[in-house]
Design a protein around this motif. Sequence first.
Motif, PDB file in Angstrom:
ATOM      1  N   MET A 121       0.856  -1.186   0.000  1.00  0.00           N
ATOM      2  CA  MET A 121       0.000   0.000   0.000  1.00  0.00           C
ATOM      3  C   MET A 121       0.893   1.237   0.000  1.00  0.00           C
ATOM      4  N   THR A 122       0.658   2.151  -0.859  1.00  0.00           N
ATOM      5  CA  THR A 122       1.479   3.360  -0.898  1.00  0.00           C
ATOM      6  C   THR A 122       1.113   4.247   0.283  1.00  0.00           C
ATOM      7  N   GLN A 123       2.142   4.883   0.824  1.00  0.00           N
ATOM      8  CA  GLN A 123       1.959   5.691   2.016  1.00  0.00           C
ATOM      9  C   GLN A 123       1.404   7.059   1.620  1.00  0.00           C
ATOM     10  N   ALA A 124       0.374   7.483   2.333  1.00  0.00           N
ATOM     11  CA  ALA A 124      -0.260   8.752   1.985  1.00  0.00           C
ATOM     12  C   ALA A 124       0.392   9.922   2.732  1.00  0.00           C
ATOM     13  N   GLY A 125       0.553   9.772   4.052  1.00  0.00           N
ATOM     14  CA  GLY A 125       1.015  10.878   4.888  1.00  0.00           C
ATOM     15  C   GLY A 125       2.529  11.047   4.854  1.00  0.00           C
ATOM     16  N   PRO A 126       3.070  11.755   5.856  1.00  0.00           N
ATOM     17  CA  PRO A 126       4.515  11.949   5.929  1.00  0.00           C
ATOM     18  C   PRO A 126       5.232  10.633   6.227  1.00  0.00           C
ATOM     19  N   ALA A 127       6.508  10.579   5.874  1.00  0.00           N
ATOM     20  CA  ALA A 127       7.293   9.371   6.121  1.00  0.00           C
ATOM     21  C   ALA A 127       7.464   9.166   7.628  1.00  0.00           C
ATOM     22  N   ILE A 128       7.705   7.920   8.025  1.00  0.00           N
ATOM     23  CA  ILE A 128       7.743   7.563   9.439  1.00  0.00           C
ATOM     24  C   ILE A 128       8.820   8.340  10.196  1.00  0.00           C
ATOM     25  N   HIS A 129       9.976   8.572   9.555  1.00  0.00           N
ATOM     26  CA  HIS A 129      11.017   9.292  10.292  1.00  0.00           C
ATOM     27  C   HIS A 129      10.671  10.766  10.453  1.00  0.00           C
ATOM     28  N   GLU A 130       9.879  11.294   9.522  1.00  0.00           N
ATOM     29  CA  GLU A 130       9.424  12.686   9.678  1.00  0.00           C
ATOM     30  C   GLU A 130       8.450  12.789  10.854  1.00  0.00           C
ATOM     31  N   ILE A 131       7.572  11.793  10.952  1.00  0.00           N
ATOM     32  CA  ILE A 131       6.643  11.773  12.094  1.00  0.00           C
ATOM     33  C   ILE A 131       7.431  11.706  13.395  1.00  0.00           C
ATOM     34  N   GLN A 132       8.384  10.767  13.439  1.00  0.00           N
ATOM     35  CA  GLN A 132       9.187  10.588  14.656  1.00  0.00           C
ATOM     36  C   GLN A 132       9.853  11.877  15.077  1.00  0.00           C
ATOM     37  N   GLU A 133      10.428  12.554  14.103  1.00  0.00           N
ATOM     38  CA  GLU A 133      11.206  13.750  14.432  1.00  0.00           C
ATOM     39  C   GLU A 133      10.334  14.898  14.901  1.00  0.00           C
ATOM     40  N   SER A 134       9.055  14.869  14.519  1.00  0.00           N
ATOM     41  CA  SER A 134       8.179  15.989  14.870  1.00  0.00           C
ATOM     42  C   SER A 134       7.398  15.737  16.157  1.00  0.00           C
ATOM     43  N   LEU A 135       7.600  14.584  16.793  1.00  0.00           N
ATOM     44  CA  LEU A 135       6.805  14.266  17.982  1.00  0.00           C
ATOM     45  C   LEU A 135       7.170  15.177  19.151  1.00  0.00           C
ATOM     46  N   PRO A 136       6.168  15.598  19.934  1.00  0.00           N
ATOM     47  CA  PRO A 136       6.449  16.466  21.077  1.00  0.00           C
ATOM     48  C   PRO A 136       7.113  15.680  22.220  1.00  0.00           C
ATOM     49  N   GLY A 137       7.863  16.402  23.070  1.00  0.00           N
ATOM     50  CA  GLY A 137       8.465  15.759  24.240  1.00  0.00           C
ATOM     51  C   GLY A 137       9.965  15.953  24.282  1.00  0.00           C
ATOM     52  N   HIS A 138      10.580  15.342  25.284  1.00  0.00           N
ATOM     53  CA  HIS A 138      12.015  15.491  25.504  1.00  0.00           C
ATOM     54  C   HIS A 138      12.825  14.534  24.633  1.00  0.00           C
ATOM     55  N   ARG A 139      14.025  14.978  24.291  1.00  0.00           N
ATOM     56  CA  ARG A 139      14.993  14.130  23.575  1.00  0.00           C
ATOM     57  C   ARG A 139      16.342  14.304  24.238  1.00  0.00           C
ATOM     58  N   VAL A 140      17.079  13.239  24.235  1.00  0.00           N
ATOM     59  CA  VAL A 140      18.463  13.372  24.674  1.00  0.00           C
ATOM     60  C   VAL A 140      19.321  12.428  23.831  1.00  0.00           C
ATOM     61  N   VAL A 141      20.503  12.901  23.453  1.00  0.00           N
ATOM     62  CA  VAL A 141      21.444  12.014  22.764  1.00  0.00           C
ATOM     63  C   VAL A 141      22.361  11.425  23.831  1.00  0.00           C
ATOM     64  N   LEU A 142      22.397  10.118  23.890  1.00  0.00           N
ATOM     65  CA  LEU A 142      23.134   9.451  24.971  1.00  0.00           C
ATOM     66  C   LEU A 142      24.646   9.614  24.817  1.00  0.00           C
ATOM     67  N   ARG A 143      25.306   9.872  25.954  1.00  0.00           N
ATOM     68  CA  ARG A 143      26.771   9.906  26.004  1.00  0.00           C
ATOM     69  C   ARG A 143      27.408  10.768  24.920  1.00  0.00           C
ATOM     70  N   ASP A 144      26.759  11.889  24.665  1.00  0.00           N
ATOM     71  CA  ASP A 144      27.338  12.869  23.752  1.00  0.00           C
ATOM     72  C   ASP A 144      27.744  12.262  22.407  1.00  0.00           C
ATOM     73  N   GLY A 145      26.943  11.357  21.933  1.00  0.00           N
ATOM     74  CA  GLY A 145      27.170  10.835  20.594  1.00  0.00           C
ATOM     75  C   GLY A 145      28.139   9.676  20.504  1.00  0.00           C
ATOM     76  N   ALA A 146      28.674   9.225  21.626  1.00  0.00           N
ATOM     77  CA  ALA A 146      29.583   8.067  21.573  1.00  0.00           C
ATOM     78  C   ALA A 146      28.775   6.805  21.262  1.00  0.00           C
ATOM     79  N   ASP A 147      29.430   5.844  20.644  1.00  0.00           N
ATOM     80  CA  ASP A 147      28.735   4.607  20.313  1.00  0.00           C
ATOM     81  C   ASP A 147      28.426   3.796  21.580  1.00  0.00           C
ATOM     82  N   ILE A 148      27.354   3.065  21.487  1.00  0.00           N
ATOM     83  CA  ILE A 148      26.970   2.138  22.561  1.00  0.00           C
ATOM     84  C   ILE A 148      27.266   0.736  22.071  1.00  0.00           C
TER      85      ILE A 148
END
Lengths: 386, 386
Positions: free
Chosen positions: B1-28
């Motif tokens: 099925m072709t997707q009608a709305g915005p792409a999933i990563h666009e939705i994710q990025e626009s979600l309200p709330g807090h974000r934190v990048v763990l350990r200043d970008g170091a790999d886990i």
Amino acid sequence: MTQAGPAIHEIQESLPGHRVVLRDGADITLESGATLGPVTVAYQTWGTLNEDRSNVVLICHALTGDQYAVGTHPITGKDGWWESMVGPGKPIDTDRFFVVCPNCLGGCMGTTGPAAVNPKTGELYGTNFPVITIRDMVNAQVMLMDELGIEKILCVVGGSMGGMQVLEWAARHRERVESAVCIAGAARHSAQNIAFHEVGRQAIMADPDWCNGLYYKEGKRPESGLSVARMAAHITYLSEPALWRKFGRSLQDRFNKSYGFDADFQVESYLRHQGSTFVNRFDANAYLYITRAMDYFDLETEFDGDLANAWKDIETRFLLVSFTSDWLFPTSESKEVVRSLNRAGANVSFVEIESDKGHDAFLLDEPDLFATAGGFIDSVAREAGI
Amino acid sequence: MTQAGPAIHEIQESLPGHRVVLRDGADITLESGATLGPVTVAYQTWGTLNEDRSNVVLICHALTGDQYAVGTHPITGKDGWWESMVGPGKPIDTDRFFVVCPNCLGGCMGTTGPAAVNPKTGELYGTNFPVITIRDMVNAQVMLMDELGIEKILCVVGGSMGGMQVLEWAARHRERVESAVCIAGAARHSAQNIAFHEVGRQAIMADPDWCNGLYYKEGKRPESGLSVARMAAHITYLSEPALWRKFGRSLQDRFNKSYGFDADFQVESYLRHQGSTFVNRFDANAYLYITRAMDYFDLETEFDGDLANAWKDIETRFLLVSFTSDWLFPTSESKEVVRSLNRAGANVSFVEIESDKGHDAFLLDEPDLFATAGGFIDSVAREAGI
């Protein structure tokens, strides 16, 4: 997936065994009001019909069963699905009884169903096949008995959907049924079971190779969808303890987890195998139609909300069997039937067998089942002088 | 099925709330040995952190849950999934506690997962995302706590997969966990549960729109497959008695059977609705990864075959809760954890709550659950002088 071997109707037509066209090609009126015809029934028999035709045992198969209860299966090459129960000296003793097992209406092993050619048009039915019911399946069996010149059946026996047919036989054709053995069955399909069937149907119909039910014409088969349907259903045939005993969390051919989506666990590998082998022997549309027939089954509602109405003054002897770990057709469902038979003053025996094998126990090596069913059928036969 | 709305990563990025990048970008480093980074964790908080940072309650969500435990869900517009449990004056009292709920690693609501963009490459992860485990999810939460400057957690609480995380927290980070509330959880995933997950994964991967996991690029979503997966899973969240009470065999908007494959029964219509709404808020690859993490969870094996080894000399206080009709995470699984805690001499309370609502009971209006969990958390808080 493109089909490699012969088309499904070619397979059906080449299967070994007996065939009969019901009522010389006249149409049959279905429960829905639709008509269907000519209807062919494929069936197998074992043993010899006695002179007064009084030694007939009729076996009704389950959802994915067929007429090959005994002997090598013509597609899988495996033993029949009820070898443990049927044969010389076995509970359904082929030295003593004339055993008949028909493929159900809507099936895909030679009896008229969605994967068969409509003789009237020369076209495959596909989803032009009418929706059928358990009553329609039993009516086809009644007509088969007529064709075979068999008036009375010593014992109608079946498990799961076969058990539903046994109850339908007794409720509507009591005069022809001396005794009825309903194993792991129910008088109506539960909401949970309808739900699981719906998942399977949605999986099939979501497969693009289903082609709106007309995949035969396209040379395709909805193998992925049917396989997923089978996998989901197969879980319901087992019990959690049996799955744990059989597989636990054991890894498949690996010492470590793959950290991927391969079948790491034995239980995954087992399920995938169940799915992929099933599609070689079963038709996806037949799966849709037969599950629908089971969902529609509800003897209680048909008999005005009290199942006891189905059994008023009935002389048929009943045996109901359930298994402790069967959560698909649990003991409570059998007990409801037993209670209704008791309310109607019918002759009923009921045994709940201790087993951890789940719903599938009726197909497996369960000595208590053999003793219970064998003893019951023997007693009915001795009473009838056989 | 072709997707009608915005792409999933666009939705994710626009979600309200807090974000934190763990350990200043170091790999886990993950349990598998693979590395992943930078890792973002999306989370919500309610209430106020007290001065000595001692009033923290950490909520771990279930398979298809997210950080929006309370408040309007940004995609569905519905209430949060644990409104009944979390809020002012509720068992997890936001007037008293600082409540944190992160989206799990591998999820699709803003925390790094298969539907997110890999910041290193600018490409969506898809199935290039590494397979993660419950331990990895908890490790990400540990780092989140570090980022927030929270050393000790008054109570880690969660149901189902959240309960698995609670046990993982207590087993490996005991010094940071004052108390642990594991609701309808287990210390290892059963064979039957692995089997059901495998059915869901196969349904997704069989959908041609899955495109070998790279559907984002194609502007597609495996909606049919994910919907079937959700339908199958949803049955396991309920109980047969609840399904019967809710739907029975009632027909949907019809007085008669359709003799077709429409959703005749209410239970079919309900399931289809569950499937079709789920695909609007959840990513199919996230479903694959999170189910896999649950399948891999097995604390007993990780602690040398005896779960009691995980709790040696532990000072964390435990509450285990199960529900009588939960057949997905049955009481027996909770009891195994309780017995292991008893063997280790740990402080554990256990309550089996009478409910016919199945596994989903932990999300529903269950006064006994509120009283049990609320009483436990209150007692832990009072002991800590909060």
